[in-house]
Design a protein around this motif. Structure first.
Motif, short mmCIF file in Angstrom:
data_model
loop_
_atom_site.label_atom_id
_atom_site.label_comp_id
_atom_site.label_asym_id
_atom_site.label_seq_id
_atom_site.Cartn_x
_atom_site.Cartn_y
_atom_site.Cartn_z
N ASN A 11 20.98 2.95 54.57
CA ASN A 11 19.85 3.39 53.79
C ASN A 11 19.01 1.86 52.57
OD1 ASN A 11 20.51 5.70 54.55
ND2 ASN A 11 23.44 4.69 54.38
N ILE A 70 17.54 0.85 48.86
CA ILE A 70 16.97 1.33 48.09
C ILE A 70 15.54 0.53 47.40
CG2 ILE A 70 17.32 0.77 45.32
CD1 ILE A 70 20.66 1.75 45.72
N SER A 96 24.22 4.95 40.04
CA SER A 96 24.97 4.08 41.06
C SER A 96 26.25 4.18 41.52
CB SER A 96 24.66 1.86 41.66
OG SER A 96 25.10 1.51 40.53
N ASP A 154 27.08 5.83 45.66
CA ASP A 154 28.06 4.99 46.50
C ASP A 154 28.97 5.78 47.18
OD1 ASP A 154 26.50 2.21 46.06
OD2 ASP A 154 28.54 1.65 44.65
N ILE A 179 24.64 1.78 51.19
CA ILE A 179 23.14 0.82 50.88
C ILE A 179 23.45 -0.21 52.05
CG2 ILE A 179 21.79 -0.20 49.40
CD1 ILE A 179 22.16 2.83 49.02
N VAL A 218 19.19 -3.62 48.89
CA VAL A 218 18.37 -3.41 47.64
C VAL A 218 17.26 -4.53 47.76
CG1 VAL A 218 18.11 -2.84 44.86
CG2 VAL A 218 20.34 -2.22 46.76
N TYR A 274 24.60 -4.05 42.46
CA TYR A 274 24.63 -4.61 44.34
C TYR A 274 24.29 -5.87 44.16
CZ TYR A 274 24.07 0.91 44.61
OH TYR A 274 24.44 1.92 44.53
#
Ligand code: ADP
Length: 194
Positions: free
Chosen positions: A3, A5, A94, A98, A108, A111, A161
């Motif tokens: 995943n 961002i 965020s 999570d 994640i 990013v 992150y």
């Protein structure tokens, strides 16, 4: 699952790059801006509530966008991964993301933060406003308000992150292809180490 961002201010090119990335990596694109505009065009109560805030350049409430993302995650159980675009935009979002990903035994992976100067952002958004049909792109004071919201509420998401060493900064100025190629290299690097 892997995943991603795609992070950055309004006008940094998240939408353009998302289209190319989902095709290359087979990811499901989740853009809260697109989901909200779809609610507006269907004239749902959620859309009507969101429109008045979006037209002023303000964020819509966390519960609203988190709820939309929750449903979208549940609706796509078989995907290779998600590409989040325009979400999360606050620390609360965020943290909620999570938790939702943890429930699905995933997280994640990276990013990718697009870096673009403020003057370039305003120029791009005004230019997009000529053809996009987006009312929030035609008025410079609304554009500036969105950038202020970004600085005040969203930049902290990168810090969240960064504590897990997940943030990579990418220059968001240059040709679309050049930026895309830098994004792809970072994704390939990160995918190979998990
Ligand atoms: P841009 O990144 O160019 O501002 P978006 O389509 O991502 O465009 O967002 C448009 C508007 O939708 C934002 O200004 C905000 O009002 C609302 N919005 C989108 N995503 C979120 C979010 N995650 N949280 C709160 N508001 C959001």
């Amino acid at each position: 699952m892997f995943n991603i961002i795609l992070f950055g201010p309004p006008g940094s090119g998240k939408g353009t790059q998302s289209e190319k990335l989902i095709e290359t990596f087979g990811l499901k694109h989740l853009s809260t801006g697109d989901l909200l505009r779809s609610e507006i065009s269907r004239e749902t109560p959620l859309g009507m509530e969101a429109k008045s805030l979006m037209d002023k350049g303000q964020l819509v409430p966390d519960e609203v966008v988190v709820g939309m993302i929750h449903s979208a995650l549940d609706a796509n159980p078989e995907v290779k991964g998600f590409l989040f675009d325009g979400f999360p935009r606050t620390t609360a979002q965020s943290e909620a993301l999570d938790k939702l990903l943890k429930l699905k035994n995933t997280a994640i992976g990276v990013v990718l933060a697009l870096d673009v100067s403020e003057e370039e952002l305003v120029k791009r958004l005004l230019n997009r406003g000529l053809t996009s049909g987006r009312s929030d792109d035609t008025n410079e004071s609304v554009i500036r308000a969105r950038i202020v919201e970004y600085k005040e509420k969203t930049t902290v998401v990168a810090n969240h992150y960064a504590q897990f060493d997940k943030v990579v900064n990418i220059k968001g100025e240059g040709s679309v292809e050049e930026i895309f190629s830098n994004l792809c290299s970072e994704i390939n690097n990160r995918m190979s180490i998990i």
